[in-house]
Design a protein around this motif. Sequence first.
Motif, mmCIF file in Angstrom:
data_model
loop_
_atom_site.group_PDB
_atom_site.id
_atom_site.type_symbol
_atom_site.label_atom_id
_atom_site.label_comp_id
_atom_site.label_asym_id
_atom_site.label_seq_id
_atom_site.Cartn_x
_atom_site.Cartn_y
_atom_site.Cartn_z
ATOM 1 N N UNK A 58 0.823 -1.213 0.000
ATOM 2 C CA UNK A 58 0.000 0.000 0.000
ATOM 3 C C UNK A 58 0.855 1.260 0.000
ATOM 4 N N UNK A 59 2.047 1.195 0.592
ATOM 5 C CA UNK A 59 2.947 2.350 0.598
ATOM 6 C C UNK A 59 3.305 2.728 -0.833
ATOM 7 N N UNK A 60 3.653 1.755 -1.636
ATOM 8 C CA UNK A 60 4.021 2.016 -3.026
ATOM 9 C C UNK A 60 2.828 2.531 -3.819
ATOM 10 N N UNK A 61 1.654 1.961 -3.602
ATOM 11 C CA UNK A 61 0.450 2.439 -4.295
ATOM 12 C C UNK A 61 0.144 3.887 -3.933
ATOM 13 N N UNK A 62 0.254 4.212 -2.646
ATOM 14 C CA UNK A 62 -0.019 5.579 -2.205
ATOM 15 C C UNK A 62 1.004 6.555 -2.764
ATOM 16 N N UNK A 63 2.285 6.171 -2.763
ATOM 17 C CA UNK A 63 3.316 7.036 -3.337
ATOM 18 C C UNK A 63 3.070 7.294 -4.813
ATOM 19 N N UNK A 64 2.727 6.229 -5.551
ATOM 20 C CA UNK A 64 2.476 6.392 -6.982
ATOM 21 C C UNK A 64 1.292 7.323 -7.216
ATOM 22 N N UNK A 69 -0.513 12.332 -9.241
ATOM 23 C CA UNK A 69 -1.422 13.469 -9.051
ATOM 24 C C UNK A 69 -0.643 14.781 -9.084
ATOM 25 N N UNK A 70 0.538 14.774 -8.490
ATOM 26 C CA UNK A 70 1.383 15.965 -8.448
ATOM 27 C C UNK A 70 1.908 16.323 -9.837
ATOM 28 N N UNK A 71 2.308 15.311 -10.613
ATOM 29 C CA UNK A 71 2.868 15.510 -11.953
ATOM 30 C C UNK A 71 2.146 14.554 -12.916
ATOM 31 N N UNK A 72 0.980 14.940 -13.403
ATOM 32 C CA UNK A 72 0.195 14.027 -14.248
ATOM 33 C C UNK A 72 0.732 13.934 -15.674
ATOM 34 N N UNK A 73 0.573 12.750 -16.251
ATOM 35 C CA UNK A 73 0.883 12.574 -17.673
ATOM 36 C C UNK A 73 -0.061 13.456 -18.485
ATOM 37 N N UNK A 91 10.475 13.111 -16.598
ATOM 38 C CA UNK A 91 11.673 13.886 -16.249
ATOM 39 C C UNK A 91 11.466 14.653 -14.941
ATOM 40 N N UNK A 92 10.290 15.237 -14.759
ATOM 41 C CA UNK A 92 10.011 15.982 -13.524
ATOM 42 C C UNK A 92 10.035 15.034 -12.325
ATOM 43 N N UNK A 93 9.392 13.881 -12.451
ATOM 44 C CA UNK A 93 9.380 12.912 -11.348
ATOM 45 C C UNK A 93 10.801 12.459 -11.019
ATOM 46 N N UNK A 94 11.626 12.298 -12.057
ATOM 47 C CA UNK A 94 13.006 11.895 -11.844
ATOM 48 C C UNK A 94 13.781 12.947 -11.051
ATOM 49 N N UNK A 95 13.564 14.211 -11.382
ATOM 50 C CA UNK A 95 14.225 15.290 -10.645
ATOM 51 C C UNK A 95 13.762 15.309 -9.186
#
Length: 139
Positions: A58-64, A69-73, A91-95
């Motif tokens: 659930x931790x991974x699901x919540x993080x994803x 939501x923060x940086x949507x496709x 790229x934004x998520x990677x940064x």
Amino acid sequence: MHSASTVLSLQTRGGQLVEFTTELERWVAQQPITEGLCSVWLRHTSAGLIVCENADPDVQRDLRRYLWDLVPDGDTRFVHTAEGPDDMPAHVRSVLTGCQLSIPIIAGQLQLGTWQGVFVWEFRAQSHRRTLAVSLLGV
């Protein structure tokens, strides 16, 4: 002072976390270094490298959910879309997550906590083969 290095290769799945803690621990245990530092460098700009809880999925699901939501496709503010609607968001998520970790080595073991795992996080929608440069420095 001793050093050791290797390159690890991982197959990812779109948007998923791939844990490689066991593979990293196994390689560290094979080296003559008992006290030092393990540096892990992800050689990509559309994936991330994180230490995260590895016990409850659930931790991974919540993080994803939070990060997407923060940086949507497909966000219309992005100009760089050369490889599709997930290109610039990746790229934004990677940064935001980073591409480098340093983990202490004591008594020949990575000093991860009980529930900590080391993960590559694929930010593209498609699967990729990701490479990591790993170095140890110590005694």
